[in-house]
Design a protein around this motif. Sequence first.
Motif, mmCIF file in Angstrom:
data_model
loop_
_atom_site.group_PDB
_atom_site.id
_atom_site.type_symbol
_atom_site.label_atom_id
_atom_site.label_comp_id
_atom_site.label_asym_id
_atom_site.label_seq_id
_atom_site.Cartn_x
_atom_site.Cartn_y
_atom_site.Cartn_z
ATOM 1 N N CYS A 86 10.731 38.632 45.201
ATOM 2 C CA CYS A 86 10.584 38.741 46.655
ATOM 3 C C CYS A 86 11.910 38.616 47.386
ATOM 4 O O CYS A 86 12.102 39.174 48.461
ATOM 5 C CB CYS A 86 9.602 37.681 47.157
ATOM 6 S SG CYS A 86 10.230 35.980 47.107
ATOM 7 N N GLY A 87 12.863 37.836 46.835
ATOM 8 C CA GLY A 87 14.170 37.678 47.457
ATOM 9 C C GLY A 87 14.242 36.625 48.537
ATOM 10 O O GLY A 87 15.324 36.327 49.045
ATOM 11 N N THR A 88 13.099 36.012 48.898
ATOM 12 C CA THR A 88 13.101 35.062 50.014
ATOM 13 C C THR A 88 12.581 33.678 49.656
ATOM 14 O O THR A 88 12.780 32.739 50.423
ATOM 15 C CB THR A 88 12.248 35.609 51.180
ATOM 16 O OG1 THR A 88 10.916 35.851 50.709
ATOM 17 C CG2 THR A 88 12.831 36.913 51.705
ATOM 18 N N CYS A 89 11.899 33.534 48.512
ATOM 19 C CA CYS A 89 11.375 32.210 48.147
ATOM 20 C C CYS A 89 12.527 31.293 47.721
ATOM 21 O O CYS A 89 13.672 31.728 47.558
ATOM 22 C CB CYS A 89 10.333 32.324 47.038
ATOM 23 S SG CYS A 89 11.010 32.782 45.425
ATOM 24 N N GLU A 90 12.223 30.012 47.520
ATOM 25 C CA GLU A 90 13.258 29.028 47.166
ATOM 26 C C GLU A 90 13.965 29.395 45.866
ATOM 27 O O GLU A 90 15.195 29.310 45.769
ATOM 28 C CB GLU A 90 12.632 27.641 47.048
ATOM 29 C CG GLU A 90 13.655 26.549 46.735
ATOM 30 C CD GLU A 90 13.033 25.157 46.670
ATOM 31 O OE1 GLU A 90 13.756 24.200 46.375
ATOM 32 O OE2 GLU A 90 11.803 25.038 46.902
ATOM 33 N N ASN A 91 13.189 29.820 44.855
ATOM 34 C CA ASN A 91 13.804 30.190 43.579
ATOM 35 C C ASN A 91 14.746 31.380 43.744
ATOM 36 O O ASN A 91 15.873 31.375 43.222
ATOM 37 C CB ASN A 91 12.726 30.518 42.546
ATOM 38 C CG ASN A 91 12.064 29.278 41.984
ATOM 39 O OD1 ASN A 91 12.718 28.259 41.776
ATOM 40 N ND2 ASN A 91 10.770 29.352 41.734
ATOM 41 N N ARG A 96 17.534 32.124 41.096
ATOM 42 C CA ARG A 96 16.634 32.149 39.939
ATOM 43 C C ARG A 96 15.498 33.136 40.197
ATOM 44 O O ARG A 96 14.338 32.763 40.276
ATOM 45 C CB ARG A 96 16.101 30.748 39.642
ATOM 46 C CG ARG A 96 17.147 29.769 39.152
ATOM 47 C CD ARG A 96 17.893 30.275 37.904
ATOM 48 N NE ARG A 96 16.992 30.676 36.821
ATOM 49 C CZ ARG A 96 16.557 29.833 35.864
ATOM 50 N NH1 ARG A 96 16.935 28.563 35.878
ATOM 51 N NH2 ARG A 96 15.760 30.255 34.912
ATOM 52 N N VAL A 97 15.887 34.400 40.335
ATOM 53 C CA VAL A 97 14.872 35.420 40.611
ATOM 54 C C VAL A 97 13.877 35.547 39.458
ATOM 55 O O VAL A 97 12.753 36.034 39.633
ATOM 56 C CB VAL A 97 15.527 36.785 40.912
ATOM 57 C CG1 VAL A 97 16.370 36.693 42.167
ATOM 58 C CG2 VAL A 97 16.377 37.262 39.729
ATOM 59 N N ASP A 98 14.295 35.104 38.258
ATOM 60 C CA ASP A 98 13.402 35.166 37.106
ATOM 61 C C ASP A 98 12.231 34.197 37.237
ATOM 62 O O ASP A 98 11.230 34.322 36.522
ATOM 63 C CB ASP A 98 14.168 34.867 35.822
ATOM 64 C CG ASP A 98 14.919 33.540 35.874
ATOM 65 O OD1 ASP A 98 15.617 33.300 36.874
ATOM 66 O OD2 ASP A 98 14.812 32.759 34.913
ATOM 67 N N LEU A 99 12.346 33.238 38.156
ATOM 68 C CA LEU A 99 11.279 32.257 38.358
ATOM 69 C C LEU A 99 10.424 32.569 39.589
ATOM 70 O O LEU A 99 9.570 31.771 39.965
ATOM 71 C CB LEU A 99 11.875 30.851 38.502
ATOM 72 C CG LEU A 99 12.695 30.335 37.309
ATOM 73 C CD1 LEU A 99 13.225 28.943 37.602
ATOM 74 C CD2 LEU A 99 11.855 30.339 36.038
ATOM 75 N N CYS A 100 10.652 33.702 40.216
ATOM 76 C CA CYS A 100 9.909 34.060 41.425
ATOM 77 C C CYS A 100 8.426 34.239 41.107
ATOM 78 O O CYS A 100 8.055 34.924 40.151
ATOM 79 C CB CYS A 100 10.466 35.352 42.019
ATOM 80 S SG CYS A 100 9.537 35.963 43.451
ATOM 81 N N HIS A 101 7.585 33.606 41.927
ATOM 82 C CA HIS A 101 6.134 33.745 41.755
ATOM 83 C C HIS A 101 5.520 34.592 42.863
ATOM 84 O O HIS A 101 4.303 34.715 42.956
ATOM 85 C CB HIS A 101 5.474 32.370 41.743
ATOM 86 C CG HIS A 101 5.768 31.586 40.502
ATOM 87 N ND1 HIS A 101 5.282 31.930 39.269
ATOM 88 C CD2 HIS A 101 6.536 30.479 40.309
ATOM 89 C CE1 HIS A 101 5.708 31.066 38.359
ATOM 90 N NE2 HIS A 101 6.470 30.189 38.961
ATOM 91 N N ASP A 102 6.358 35.165 43.718
ATOM 92 C CA ASP A 102 5.859 35.977 44.827
ATOM 93 C C ASP A 102 6.510 37.351 44.744
ATOM 94 O O ASP A 102 7.227 37.786 45.637
ATOM 95 C CB ASP A 102 6.183 35.302 46.167
ATOM 96 C CG ASP A 102 5.514 36.015 47.336
ATOM 97 O OD1 ASP A 102 4.525 36.731 47.084
ATOM 98 O OD2 ASP A 102 5.985 35.867 48.470
ATOM 99 N N ARG A 103 6.277 38.019 43.620
ATOM 100 C CA ARG A 103 6.976 39.265 43.337
ATOM 101 C C ARG A 103 6.619 40.362 44.333
ATOM 102 O O ARG A 103 5.490 40.473 44.777
ATOM 103 C CB ARG A 103 6.630 39.740 41.923
ATOM 104 C CG ARG A 103 7.147 38.820 40.837
ATOM 105 C CD ARG A 103 6.682 39.293 39.485
ATOM 106 N NE ARG A 103 5.226 39.203 39.360
ATOM 107 C CZ ARG A 103 4.537 39.722 38.344
ATOM 108 N NH1 ARG A 103 5.174 40.395 37.411
ATOM 109 N NH2 ARG A 103 3.234 39.594 38.282
#
Length: 255
Positions: A86-91, A96-103
């Motif tokens: 997503c580019g905007t979450c905390e991760n 740590r884009v690899d940990l994004c849960h809001d793809r």
Amino acid sequence: MKAAFVKSPFKFEIREVDLPPLKPNDVLLKIKASGICGTDLHTARTEAKDWQTFGHEIVGIVEEIGSCVENVKVGQSVLVESGSFCGTCENCRNGRVDLCHDRAPNVFIRAEKENLTMGFAEKVIIDKQNAVPFEGVPFEEASLVEPMGVALDLTYTVDPRLNDDVLVVGLGPIGLMAVQIVKAMGARRIFVANHSRSKIRIDVAKSFGVEDVILVDKTPISSYKFPKGGVDRALVTAPPYVIPEVLDVMNFGGV
């Protein structure tokens, strides 16, 4: 246009389908090549409870773009990034884009939610974020970039150092690419482990200059006599059940 559908166990259909109009961030690709991943085999074997599209190691030519697409142009050759973030979450904001849960909507999510096609079809709609331009590589070879990303992720995570002894378990395409990457990163000795029935893959590994090939159906990894007693780094591209045996041959401080 034609698209392939799969249903377990190993049932396939070629259907005529229509794709919807493009959204502002969409890119329409004419598919030129699509690799067959182990995930596709699992899907075909047991996971496709109902008919579904499949295939994610995709390369193609841009045929049409949405009104907000600026990163690619019609006629360009592109690879399809099979994941997105997503580019905007905390991760994401912490790198740590690899940990994004809001793809963001990638090829998988779009296909699942909207019944769109995937890699084994004549065309596919992807989000602009998933389109990566390339040139100078044949389409069939370019389709290997997606699994090569897995091999790179393995080596970056394991971080082999100069003069390390390294073990690569599994000689599929990802394992074979990992061998070459590890060698380029300065490994002293590279050992590979694989079943003896894969003669062609074993011969390819030998051509890359590996130290030795452990034929696991004849010599268990845990009983192999490594020069240093074990290995400093291990990359496993085989089923998880082999990991405990690999742990037994790790040197102190190994990864």
